[in-house]
Design a protein around this motif. Structure first.
Motif, short mmCIF file in Angstrom:
data_model
loop_
_atom_site.label_atom_id
_atom_site.label_comp_id
_atom_site.label_asym_id
_atom_site.label_seq_id
_atom_site.Cartn_x
_atom_site.Cartn_y
_atom_site.Cartn_z
N THR A 154 -59.23 1.68 36.91
CA THR A 154 -57.98 2.46 37.46
C THR A 154 -56.89 2.58 36.30
OG1 THR A 154 -57.26 0.15 38.20
CG2 THR A 154 -58.48 1.41 39.76
N ARG A 155 -56.00 3.28 36.71
CA ARG A 155 -54.96 3.57 35.67
C ARG A 155 -55.61 3.81 34.34
NH1 ARG A 155 -49.65 1.08 37.85
NH2 ARG A 155 -50.10 1.08 39.92
N LEU A 156 -56.59 4.65 34.29
CA LEU A 156 -57.05 5.25 32.97
C LEU A 156 -56.35 6.38 32.75
CD1 LEU A 156 -59.44 4.69 30.96
CD2 LEU A 156 -60.85 5.77 32.42
N GLU A 181 -54.86 9.85 30.78
CA GLU A 181 -55.72 10.80 30.09
C GLU A 181 -55.81 10.51 28.63
OE1 GLU A 181 -56.43 14.86 31.14
OE2 GLU A 181 -54.65 14.88 32.41
N PRO A 182 -54.52 10.06 27.95
CA PRO A 182 -54.81 9.86 26.47
C PRO A 182 -55.75 8.48 26.37
CG PRO A 182 -52.52 9.85 27.31
CD PRO A 182 -53.19 9.96 28.53
N LEU A 183 -55.75 7.55 27.23
CA LEU A 183 -56.43 6.52 27.01
C LEU A 183 -57.93 6.79 27.21
CD1 LEU A 183 -56.73 3.34 26.49
CD2 LEU A 183 -56.26 2.81 28.99
N PHE A 184 -58.39 7.65 28.36
CA PHE A 184 -59.59 8.11 28.60
C PHE A 184 -60.07 8.92 27.41
CE2 PHE A 184 -62.35 11.73 30.08
CZ PHE A 184 -63.27 11.09 30.51
N ALA A 185 -59.06 9.89 26.64
CA ALA A 185 -59.64 10.48 25.59
C ALA A 185 -60.02 9.83 24.36
CB ALA A 185 -58.45 11.58 25.27
N SER A 186 -59.35 8.33 24.08
CA SER A 186 -59.62 7.74 23.08
C SER A 186 -60.98 6.92 23.30
CB SER A 186 -58.61 6.77 22.88
OG SER A 186 -58.65 5.56 23.99
N LEU A 187 -61.74 7.01 24.45
CA LEU A 187 -63.16 6.26 24.73
C LEU A 187 -64.03 7.37 24.03
CD1 LEU A 187 -63.02 5.50 28.38
CD2 LEU A 187 -62.47 4.01 26.47
N SER A 188 -65.21 6.50 23.71
CA SER A 188 -66.25 7.30 22.70
C SER A 188 -66.66 8.48 23.85
CB SER A 188 -67.39 6.49 22.49
OG SER A 188 -68.15 5.98 23.45
N PRO A 189 -67.12 9.66 23.10
CA PRO A 189 -67.75 10.78 23.78
C PRO A 189 -68.85 10.47 24.60
CG PRO A 189 -67.42 11.43 21.63
CD PRO A 189 -67.29 9.95 21.59
N THR A 231 -69.10 7.52 26.25
CA THR A 231 -68.72 6.76 27.33
C THR A 231 -68.00 7.68 28.41
OG1 THR A 231 -68.46 4.84 26.12
CG2 THR A 231 -67.05 5.27 28.22
N ARG A 232 -67.37 8.58 27.87
CA ARG A 232 -66.68 9.60 28.69
C ARG A 232 -67.73 10.20 29.54
NH1 ARG A 232 -63.54 11.06 24.21
NH2 ARG A 232 -64.23 13.04 24.10
N GLN A 233 -68.71 10.85 28.83
CA GLN A 233 -69.91 11.58 29.58
C GLN A 233 -70.47 10.80 30.82
OE1 GLN A 233 -72.26 13.25 26.66
NE2 GLN A 233 -72.41 15.35 28.05
N ARG A 234 -70.41 9.41 30.56
CA ARG A 234 -71.02 8.71 31.68
C ARG A 234 -70.24 8.44 32.92
NH1 ARG A 234 -72.93 4.13 28.04
NH2 ARG A 234 -73.53 2.93 29.86
N LEU A 235 -68.67 8.66 32.79
CA LEU A 235 -67.85 8.42 33.75
C LEU A 235 -67.63 9.63 34.61
CD1 LEU A 235 -65.21 6.41 31.49
CD2 LEU A 235 -67.05 5.28 33.26
N ASP A 236 -67.19 9.29 36.00
CA ASP A 236 -67.01 10.30 37.06
C ASP A 236 -65.19 10.38 37.00
OD1 ASP A 236 -65.88 11.55 39.10
OD2 ASP A 236 -67.20 10.77 40.59
N TYR A 237 -64.77 10.94 36.20
CA TYR A 237 -63.24 10.63 35.70
C TYR A 237 -62.46 11.80 36.74
CZ TYR A 237 -58.74 10.39 33.45
OH TYR A 237 -57.41 10.14 33.35
N ASP A 238 -61.08 11.42 37.35
CA ASP A 238 -60.39 11.99 38.06
C ASP A 238 -58.96 11.90 37.44
OD1 ASP A 238 -59.19 13.76 40.50
OD2 ASP A 238 -58.36 11.79 40.75
N ALA A 291 -61.71 6.19 37.18
CA ALA A 291 -63.00 6.73 36.91
C ALA A 291 -64.24 5.73 37.58
CB ALA A 291 -63.28 6.55 35.36
N PHE A 292 -65.30 6.41 37.79
CA PHE A 292 -66.43 5.66 38.44
C PHE A 292 -67.48 5.46 37.36
CE2 PHE A 292 -65.70 7.89 42.92
CZ PHE A 292 -64.63 7.07 43.09
#
Lengths: 220, 220, 220, 220, 220, 220, 220, 220
Positions: free
Chosen positions: D47-49, D51-59, D61-68, D74-75
């Motif tokens: 929770t409270r992820l 967008e800038p913080l989400f964008a700073s995760l590795s590609p 990682t980002r791909q494995r998350l269901d992000y809203d 993110a799930f």
């Protein structure tokens, strides 16, 4: 009395009966509410009826009330038989100074036909006191937690039980804890998810929420 | 630089060395303080030296600093050998978000020659995490407890240990917990006697107090 | 009485004895606590026992208490011999209006077997009063500083002594100083490292912290 | 990663799963939590992820998350099939500005296997908008109400429905309404009994409470 | 008496007569104001004249005042004939506890020659009570709304009527609602445009604004 | 520009010249004020002209200003010859972080023809730093004291000198000291009589008061 | 009495005599201060000596005091001859409710040998009352302005006069104006430069500042 | 878009049209509201549409809006002919920094067909500026007064005019005046009866109230 509009249908509509918060009312206004209840053939719950205000009511009125001075509550009219009370709610109080508020919740529940055992003096400064009672506490379906000062009980309890915890912060405390804001914020800012809060010293509101909650379960 | 009056005698007088809180200072003012330290032949601790401010220092200066970005602290000059660090202080942190402040305390202690193991992620929402570590925690002579949000850790810990607990509230939280006031008040309003508090996010101050306290013990 | 769960093991566990904060309790609840103490064969410290509340206790109870009206504290049962009191703590109070809180700390320390000379009326508006007493003050291993209003004493003292300073802000003051928040914040926001704070008017808590602190020193 | 102590047993113990509040964490700390989840074979809610913080995760990682992005959640890992979601909870939001918080609640419920239709833009400035939807709203067993500004929705709704109302004040507003304190206090000070509150913008907490509440009903 | 400078021209200048707020004045100061009124041949409105203060006035003075204890107001001298009162203002009060403030507004209006029917006990916890009275309320040209606690009445009313709504928050409430700040902020932060507010418990000010407003209409 | 009404007569009327607080103004509004000054043949003092705002002015305008970035002030037009400056005011600043505000006071005084030596870095955490400078400080007729954090300097200074002390609290600090309210309250709640305060960070206002004060002395 | 350390040298050192703020002192502590004054052969000013506290002093003590109940001040010992009082200070009070504080200032000035005419009831709601008195007011070298509620007097006065204005906010007011914070902030946030403030209801402090200020003028 | 429920009937029901407060909405949500307006054939007022948000709208949308950057407002669709605007409302602004809020009110009035001349830079620090304009100001039937800082303008104006004064406090100020609470409280706590207030920076709400008020006059 013409200013008074009792909401007798509230219980049917929302599950919680009309009640009269006496704190800022005059004796005359309270007598008028009781007269309206009598006329309508309804029972009535009075809260925040402090002893001096109770003493200022007419002797006839006082005699017809089932008054409890610790919680400053009174029952008018027929009240459900305690022997048939519905179980499921438990009340956990941090200290003996929190008992008036805990009792307000218990009396409200009793007025509506629910039983609510009170487990008291289990503040976290002596954590073993709480841990010793956890098996009893874990059996409740809904928990009303009552605490003042820093309100650490809310978080500790919220992390230990599966039941929803309705936190009632009390105005017991001094310095930074005076007035109950600290305990309230501790409930709201709790790191334990599933804790919800009502207003400071609002034992009545906690009981109302607990009733709505048990009824929600029963509706499934 | 003429405006700068370093208090090099502070360590002798009070047990805690002069340090420079960099947050509201310019790069020029920080360089001036380091020049003064060099001239006087003193080591110097820099706190609240956020990365952008650190980056604005001259390359030569940056190279002479032992910088830690998590705690935003830097050491200038000789620092005591960690292998000879004095034991006795332990740091307990509620969550990973509290680690920057916990580390500020640990770095200050290291600068002064004290060891301070950090026990982290033992917030009370999962009480067993704390209880699992109690035997380690009980061995410390002085405990620095670091927590944000509702700060229930302070009361729970204060009720379990014999050591004095120095509470460092952190600004970690949101809503009623934003800014750290709630955690601070929870420490101050704690029902567990023997908990004392320093300012929000003040890891340096907690370390200073711990040092004074251990030295008080040693003076007997 | 069934609601009362005394924590007699607290002294062994944490170094500070169980005490009863009487402010929000009824006479009946206080009598119950004393009965529990008698049954358990324990001494008991009562705090915030204001004169009207003390007067509402039974004559028999009142006679068995060693009551001090200035600090609103009472001792029940055996108390350590003052002649054998452990030295090390000193109490410094800014003004005569701060004496009730200073005395609460001193009485708590006495109940636990510690001596604590009080140096009073040394507020910084007449700085020489404080400087004149510095040689006495510097001899203490732990200092409890008690001040209301703007609490400047905490910073001045913290910058002059090697001992840890436990600040007790008092509710003495008016306007922006009313209620003690200003003095509390002055202690927390002090520019002098090594100052720690307890809640407003919390002489008991300061004494508890001082005891834990001296015991920490003794454990080395 | 050694600082991280995931509470995987929380769901079994309290009905609400471990979740990671990302707001004050670094990308490295979030990656560590995900690695721990992977190692333990658990799903994880973030929770409270923002967008800038989400964008700073590795590609990767980002791909494995269901992000809203609207709800900043993110799930990670397996999530219950929406087709089999448990009904009973409804979410009522005052304005379109309250939707991020409403969605955080809905996403948390979905992560745990509960459906939660959102009824939006029914603030009381146009009361007919709310009254038009009352038949839908009255069918929910538990209502999560989301509102900022003056939060009048909480009282109006609380007086109309039998279901318990969990109020989530939002930080939407300006002037006296900025930050969400006004909406929070309106929920707590409501004249309608049975309204309970969680922290400002705490959609996750409201969902957790709703789940505990439905489970309490199922335990009878 | 030399300290007293009555502003007899205020009514001509601003439409609202000079009045004496008695709360922080001595009996002597009030008698002096009445003597000045007598000398000048003016009527005078006294507000916040609580019963003990009224009782401390001389018997002769008391006899010359038209005193109303519920609103704590008194009229001195000639007052407009109620039979000829100007219509247009209506007063809507949420609960019976708000009646003293509602009455202060009504008495001020009567002193100035305006009629102002009071519609009471229409708080939004039982929305039907308000909706039942909407046809009466919609007929007013200016509405004074009086409510304490969470003040949801202001927003609901503001969204339903074409008339301007002057909100008078009252100090009725407890916990977060104590003192009236919550109700005041609910009025100011209302999502319904066209609601304006006066100070807490300021029935006099609301009446003054209503008069200015009706006169503004009449000036066109 | 038609919205701008410069008060050129203020200096004659009150002793303090018109000045433009730039913080919430646009570059266009500032240029308009300078054009008005040019037209009227007046000098003009600009305060709170932060570097980005200064940079947004036209190059021609920037060239005509005597700009000081530390204090964010600028002089337009003729300014009194420093060599002929009137003595009597001294500025005492607690820390180097307080220098921007101290400089705003000094620049305002210089603009009006007064000298004001600055004695800096004499915070009370190292009391000897202040005591070492007391003979210089005691020679001033009026003292402007500038301090943030807990502002203990105000009380210590107020108790030591005969001159009036104008306290300027600064927003330097964190936690309970953030924003300057603590330092402001320390000045107002000071136990040392004769300390007066201006708004937080208001170096201009302190200078204005010092000028009025010196002129009051000269009027005798 | 051993706790009492009178600062008899304060007058010589700072221009303002030692005074005793009686509000939080016991009758015994006040008698002790008077005995110390007698022994030292000094006069003594007592402030905040409310009538009940004055009445609790011994008859002999009461007879030796020159007591003024409106300002709650008392003089002990020789006081300067009013006929020889030094002129220059004027006191301007907004309303009759502000007179107790205005009188505290006037009495303090009289105790020190200064005259201070009081111009009362010139609040800005009737601006002509103030404008009518401006020629008198403009003649003062220093102005003490006393106002409660919204304190608009401070700004209006500050913009009209050349003399420095020492603002004394009073606790007169209700709702948002209760306690004096609003009037205090109006003084500090004034758009008129040269206004300085003392604590709420601090007539003594304003007088002390005025004396220091006049003496500063005389030192040139 | 399904979340959006526009209240097109509001203007008929309450006299004030539907408007969109853009501050906490996304560009997509704003475009959706405009699409709904287009579909319904309604004009639409957008408020708090800051330049970056305006810039993020599509070029096609931007072109169809009548945007004013000072007030951050935009008109969509047909707007009443200014030449036929209804007179009666005047806007008085204390300083040039208050103009954005004054303009928001003026633009809202223009959108609804009302003229509203703005009289600016008449703050009370130079009282003559206001007095010079009083004959113009006295001609308005309703006055919207806009001021930040200490908001003394509200009281001065309220005491001088017969028209109702709608106070709009602005967030212009610093220190104790930051955020607008001081100006708001000055309006509410004003000693001049007949002043009413809206939320901080709420020029839209003031305009809405002024319209309701003029319509109330027209209904007689």
């Amino acid at each position: 009395m013409s200013d008074l509009v009792m909401d007798w249908a509230r219980q049917a509509r929302t599950g919680v009966p009309e009640a009269v918060l006496c704190a800022s009312k005059s004796a005359a206004q309270i007598e008028a509410a009781l007269a309206a209840a009598e006329e309508a053939g309804h029972s009535l719950l009075l809260t925040r009826l402090a002893e001096p205000l109770f003493a200022s009511l007419s002797p006839a009125t006082r005699q017809r009330l089932d008054y409890d001075s610790l919680s400053a509550t009174a029952f008018y009219g027929e009240v459900p038989n305690p022997a048939a009370a519905i179980a499921g709610v438990g009340i956990v109080a941090a200290g003996t100074s929190d008992l008036p508020v805990a009792r307000e919740a218990a009396r409200t529940l009793a007025f509506c036909g629910y039983a609510s055992p009170v487990i008291a003096d289990v503040g976290v400064a002596g954590l073993w006191r709480l841990l010793d009672r956890m098996s009893d506490i874990a059996a409740f379906r809904v928990i009303i937690a009552v605490a003042g000062m820093e309100g650490a009980l809310f978080s500790v309890l919220g992390g230990l039980v599966a039941a929803p915890v309705i936190a009632v912060p009390t105005s017991v405390g001094y310095g930074v804890g005076a007035g109950g804001t600290l305990a309230l914020h501790s409930a709201l800012g709790s790191c334990a998810p599933g804790v919800v809060a009502v207003n400071i010293d609002n034992g009545f509101g906690a009981a109302a929420a607990a009733i709505k909650l048990l009824r929600a379960g029963a509706r499934s």
